[in-house]
Design a protein around this motif. Structure first.
Motif, short mmCIF file in Angstrom:
data_model
loop_
_atom_site.label_atom_id
_atom_site.label_comp_id
_atom_site.label_asym_id
_atom_site.label_seq_id
_atom_site.Cartn_x
_atom_site.Cartn_y
_atom_site.Cartn_z
N TRP A 101 63.05 -4.47 -39.16
CA TRP A 101 62.94 -4.84 -37.75
C TRP A 101 61.96 -4.24 -36.75
O TRP A 101 61.28 -5.11 -36.13
N PRO A 102 62.12 -2.85 -36.60
CA PRO A 102 60.96 -2.31 -35.89
C PRO A 102 59.41 -2.62 -36.41
O PRO A 102 58.56 -2.88 -35.37
N ILE A 103 59.06 -2.69 -37.55
CA ILE A 103 58.12 -3.05 -38.06
C ILE A 103 57.71 -4.30 -37.68
O ILE A 103 56.48 -4.51 -37.16
N VAL A 104 58.28 -5.42 -37.91
CA VAL A 104 58.37 -6.68 -37.35
C VAL A 104 57.68 -6.93 -35.96
O VAL A 104 56.89 -7.51 -35.60
N CYS A 105 58.83 -6.09 -35.11
CA CYS A 105 58.34 -5.97 -33.49
C CYS A 105 56.92 -5.35 -33.18
O CYS A 105 56.53 -5.69 -32.20
N ARG A 106 56.67 -4.55 -34.04
CA ARG A 106 55.39 -3.76 -33.57
C ARG A 106 54.29 -4.38 -34.06
O ARG A 106 53.18 -4.59 -33.30
N LEU A 107 54.49 -5.53 -35.23
CA LEU A 107 53.15 -5.94 -35.76
C LEU A 107 53.00 -7.54 -35.27
O LEU A 107 51.74 -7.88 -35.24
N ALA A 108 54.34 -7.99 -34.88
CA ALA A 108 54.19 -9.47 -34.36
C ALA A 108 53.82 -9.22 -32.80
O ALA A 108 54.19 -8.54 -31.98
N ARG A 109 52.95 -10.39 -32.44
CA ARG A 109 52.59 -10.24 -31.16
C ARG A 109 53.74 -11.08 -30.25
O ARG A 109 54.09 -10.65 -29.01
N ASP A 110 54.40 -12.15 -30.95
CA ASP A 110 55.47 -12.55 -30.20
C ASP A 110 56.55 -12.83 -31.07
O ASP A 110 56.27 -12.95 -32.30
N VAL A 111 57.79 -12.54 -30.65
CA VAL A 111 58.97 -12.87 -31.29
C VAL A 111 60.10 -13.82 -30.85
O VAL A 111 60.39 -13.54 -29.66
N ARG A 112 60.71 -14.61 -31.42
CA ARG A 112 61.69 -15.61 -30.85
C ARG A 112 62.69 -15.60 -32.05
O ARG A 112 62.51 -16.00 -33.05
N VAL A 113 63.83 -15.31 -31.39
CA VAL A 113 65.06 -15.74 -32.51
C VAL A 113 65.92 -17.06 -31.63
O VAL A 113 66.36 -16.90 -30.71
N SER A 114 66.19 -17.83 -32.63
CA SER A 114 66.66 -19.33 -32.29
C SER A 114 68.07 -19.60 -33.00
O SER A 114 67.82 -19.61 -34.30
N ASP A 115 68.83 -19.88 -32.34
CA ASP A 115 70.07 -20.41 -33.04
C ASP A 115 69.66 -21.83 -33.43
O ASP A 115 69.03 -22.51 -33.00
N LEU A 116 70.31 -22.14 -34.50
CA LEU A 116 70.00 -23.30 -35.27
C LEU A 116 71.10 -24.26 -35.17
O LEU A 116 72.68 -23.77 -34.94
N PRO A 117 71.06 -25.60 -34.99
CA PRO A 117 72.33 -26.29 -34.68
C PRO A 117 73.41 -26.38 -35.50
O PRO A 117 74.45 -26.60 -35.32
#
Length: 147
Positions: A118-134
């Motif tokens: 997860w820290p790797i993802v947050c460091r390399l990605a410019r934007d991160v969004r976590v959304s609940d699914l219906p």
């Protein structure tokens, strides 16, 4: 749909312009899907592909799919879209739990295996969004720069 942001910037939703990919069964398939999408776009636009940026996008796809499989109850959807100078990845799983950063050691001071994705993802990605699914679960959408 309630959205939870893990960074201050959020990815704009573009509706149907993202291509649904066959759901990978393992991280290697997700990596190949990202490589294929990026190299096809570079070929079609006759622009060079930055090997380091492609490696970042492939690593992010691998980490997200691995986390969905290991911690999210299984991968339920996977999308990749190359949009100009970036690649947008969306990975859905069955868990409502937010990704967390784990300490590298347990309470007894022993090193833990894993916990770095997860820290790797947050460091390399410019934007991160976590959304609940219906229907339950979550979708993690990230944008990784290709330049």
């Amino acid at each position: 749909m309630r959205e939870r942001h893990t960074t201050e910037t959020a990815v704009e939703r573009h509706g149907t312009d993202r291509a649904r990919q066959p759901r990978p069964g393992k991280p290697a398939e997700a990596r190949r899907a990202v490589e294929r999408a990026v190299t096809e776009r570079c070929r079609a636009t006759r622009t060079p592909c930055d090997a380091d940026a492609l490696s970042d996008a492939v690593l992010v796809a691998s980490e997200l799919t691995t986390n969905a499989i290991l911690h999210g109850g299984g991968l339920t959807d996977f999308r990749v879209d190359v949009d100009g100078p970036s690649v947008r990845l969306s990975v859905s799983d069955r868990s409502d739990a937010l990704p967390v950063v784990r300490e590298p050691t347990d309470p007894q001071g022993r090193r833990r295996a894993g916990g770095r994705g997860w820290p790797i993802v947050c460091r390399l990605a410019r934007d991160v969004r976590v959304s609940d699914l219906p229907s339950g679960g979550k979708c993690i959408t990230v944008v990784v720069p290709l330049v």
